[in-house]
Design an enzyme around this catalytic site. Structure first.
Site, PDB file in Angstrom:
ATOM      1  N   ASP A  23       1.069   1.960   8.656  1.00 49.45           N
ATOM      2  CA  ASP A  23       0.586   1.178   9.798  1.00 49.45           C
ATOM      3  C   ASP A  23       1.566   1.124  10.972  1.00 49.45           C
ATOM      4  O   ASP A  23       1.185   0.762  12.076  1.00 49.45           O
ATOM      5  CB  ASP A  23       0.256  -0.251   9.359  1.00 49.45           C
TER       6      ASP A  23
ATOM      7  N   GLY B 196      -6.152   0.485  10.087  1.00 46.90           N
ATOM      8  CA  GLY B 196      -5.371  -0.396  10.959  1.00 46.90           C
ATOM      9  C   GLY B 196      -6.170  -1.639  11.305  1.00 46.90           C
ATOM     10  O   GLY B 196      -6.960  -1.626  12.223  1.00 46.90           O
TER      11      GLY B 196
ATOM     12  N   LEU C  70      -7.751   8.934   2.419  1.00 54.44           N
ATOM     13  CA  LEU C  70      -7.058  10.208   2.614  1.00 54.44           C
ATOM     14  C   LEU C  70      -5.879  10.083   3.577  1.00 54.44           C
ATOM     15  O   LEU C  70      -4.874  10.763   3.421  1.00 54.44           O
ATOM     16  CB  LEU C  70      -8.044  11.264   3.132  1.00 54.44           C
TER      17      LEU C  70
ATOM     18  N   THR D 206       5.403   2.049   5.683  1.00 61.85           N
ATOM     19  CA  THR D 206       4.019   1.683   5.911  1.00 61.85           C
ATOM     20  C   THR D 206       3.380   2.709   6.831  1.00 61.85           C
ATOM     21  O   THR D 206       3.999   3.130   7.805  1.00 61.85           O
ATOM     22  CB  THR D 206       3.825   0.281   6.530  1.00 61.85           C
TER      23      THR D 206
ATOM     24  N   GLY E  12       0.831  -1.208   0.000  1.00 62.10           N
ATOM     25  CA  GLY E  12       0.000   0.000   0.000  1.00 62.10           C
ATOM     26  C   GLY E  12       0.856   1.244   0.000  1.00 62.10           C
ATOM     27  O   GLY E  12       1.909   1.277   0.626  1.00 62.10           O
TER      28      GLY E  12
END
Lengths: 407, 407
Positions: B143, B188, B299, B141, B12
């Protein structure tokens, strides 16, 4: 200056509505107003005698500069429609009694077409009872649907946020080699001005959005699906901008189409799918293609970190112009923006009779919407100057700083 | 310099993944690499011999500065897992054949824990066939779930966008005199780092969010409702940050709870409500209170107009450090960030064995989550330096300018 000033905010907030508040405050102060009150939660709060002394709250140039950069109505807002005088005379008497107690001679209300109804009714009542209090409207709305004015403060910044965000979503959408379909839902129940701003994403460095759907034109679900099918065959990612308010031929909103099925959650609560979500699901169901729904949601009306300098300055100016006009004797008017030149872009403010603005919605002219599901160059040309330049946020500790009048 | 360089992006996208690409490119060029290739759509594209010559594409300092400010993977991305060597030897042979043809001696892959699996397998294969090609991982990432490294490039900017946006949503939520309840859904699935960033909204000028729910802790719907009920009695607006990945005790995601009802639209397509939407509906159904769901959606991973300078600089530096390490002989490693001081915040880069990072997820320590549905000061203290300072977008014609390698 004879008498005090009061100012209120009403209706949905915008990223620059507080710049208009700053404009009213600063101009009134500079022109000699002794006390400048702020209504808490608009006319509704005033009826409960809830107000603040802004001369105390806005006691530095720093406070005013922070206020300009603070999203949402710093004084609080309300959605409250005054009754007709014939049906609620006591409410008018109450308001005028409170204004008298505060020695208020100048009343400013920052709001959209619904809120301008308040200025209309109060100024009519003032005429009726021969009060010398002056009532002026200061326009705001992200929806840009106010009549008479070329455009409305709040729109330019929302348009800039939408266009900038669409550019980012388009980049994100083009990442994978297998094409993605993104349906982006943008605010606007009846007028498509906000959704049309997505067209500004197209530039030297950006493919732009592929399709734009506005509520001014009847939405045909089958036509939409065939358009997506056609575009998907080119093997490229697709980004669609759609107004939350698009309607099908029988007058139903697209988001209401899902209602036909028993759409209840575990608690028996009827669910309403959003417009984008409905269309993304439909694409998957009919074409078997993966589609994602993105709602720009509340962010488009409160993204103060990404405002248009043109917009925020005009928002300030309409506040100041309202004070000037009222102090010079006008009442029952709304400040409007007149575009005197397109290129170079130049505007002036004027005042217009509130009756020409209150409760009236301005929509996009149909000739600005193309048959291939996009918008014309005229419409892009109209929006383009409104998103120009920036007012940098004041960053403190890594985040944009606001002025919080309620803490 | 003996041999050429190739770099790819995978997984991603983030707002700063291209800053790492810029770091790899610039450092490789400065250190004498002749050709620097970019894989189109990662290893998947490379298998189809899709690549570009970056020395042609990034031929000016302006291009590099625009690249740093461009969201999403400029080279395109993929989600592709290499087979084990025993199950797909021909794929490895094909990759090494292509690399040989391009005279590539240095291979860089920018990605998360899944993508690091590619570096792991390719470097193992290189050992097996005694190839001298060096393989290095560059972490990214939003995340922040990579092991070993203090934090991951991409996280700081997403955290900054989330915190800034929460401040704006909180202002918007406090506008009306009748309290509103906003449930904000943040990305997440398994780790709550992004959602925890909502805690940074609380500051001198902001009430902060009221409740924070992370996937590391079991979510109890009844407890949540009673919390909302309790808070709503104070008569103030409520803002909740909830991770999309929160799960109930039996292991189901909260967004899966709605599945129990026949949840199909007009086209027979089964609908899945989002976590925030489900919780907002539940509040309305059980407590009779109005609640709105806001999904920050795409976003948060592509908002390049609001990046953290700390993050974007570190993203650049891990790219550069990977090149330095590879040129000095390392392979099968990932560049990691080590925090050498908390206050003042100081970091250095190191390299770590890819086996310690590939396919491993780092979650929030449970002791950083409080019993009253919030996070500890330790967690806030950890995130705080990562969102500091800004890299201003280059604004052209009112919008942030990007570098589009695909146009």
């Amino acid at each position: 200056m004879n008498g005090n000033v009061i100012v209120g905010q009403s209706g949905g907030p915008t990223a620059v509505i507080n710049s208009s508040l700053a404009g009213v405050f600063k101009t009134a102060k500079d022109r000699g107003a002794k006390k400048i009150y702020g209504m808490c939660n608009g006319i509704k709060g005033l009826l409960d005698e809830k107000y603040v002394d802004l001369t105390e709250k806005l006691d530095s140039t720093m406070a005013i500069d922070l206020l300009k950069r603070t999203p949402a109505s710093a004084l609080g807002s309300c959605r409250y429609k005054l009754p007709e005088v014939s049906e609620g005379k006591e409410i008018y008497e109450r308001i005028f009694e409170i204004l008298k107690k505060l020695d208020v001679k100048f009343f400013f209300y920052i709001g959209g077409n619904d809120s301008m109804d308040t200025i209309k009714k109060l100024s009519e009542y003032a005429n009726l009872v021969k009060s010398d209090i002056r009532f002026m409207g200061v326009p705001k709305t992200i929806d840009n649907d106010l009549a008479v004015t070329d455009h409305t403060p709040g729109y330019g910044s929302a348009a800039k946020f939408i266009a900038a965000t669409m550019k980012e979503i388009i980049r994100d959408g083009h990442v994978y080699d297998s094409p993605t379909i993104s349906i982006v839902e943008i605010m606007g129940r009846n007028a498509g001005w906000l959704t049309a701003a997505a067209a500004l994403a197209k530039s030297d460095d950006c493919e732009g959005v592929d399709l734009i759907y506005l509520p001014e034109k009847v939405f045909d679900v089958d036509h939409f699906i065939s358009k997506i099918n056609e575009l998907s065959k080119k093997g490229k990612s697709i980004v669609v901008a759609v107004s939350e308010g698009v309607k099908v031929a029988d007058g139903r909103f697209v988001f209401e189409l899902a209602e036909h099925v028993e759409f209840v959650d575990a608690f028996g609560h009827k669910q309403m799918s959003g417009t984008a979500k409905f269309l993304a699901n439909k694409i998957t169901a009919v074409l078997g293609l993966k589609a994602r729904a993105i709602e720009l949601s509340t962010l488009q009306r409160c993204a103060a970190h990404m405002t248009s300098r043109t917009d925020i300055t005009e928002a300030y100016n309409v506040g100041g112009a309202a004070v000037k006009a009222a102090f010079e004797g006008e009442s029952g008017k709304v400040v409007v923006i007149k575009r005197v030149s397109d290129d170079p872009y130049m505007v002036i403010t004027e005042t217009a009779d509130v009756n020409k603005i209150a409760n009236i919605e301005k929509k996009i002219p149909l000739e600005w919407i193309t048959d291939d599901d996009y918008v014309t160059q005229e419409l892009i040309h109209y929006i383009h100057p409104l998103i120009q330049a920036e007012l940098s946020p004041i960053m403190v500790d890594g985040l944009p700083r606001h002025l919080n009048l309620t803490l």
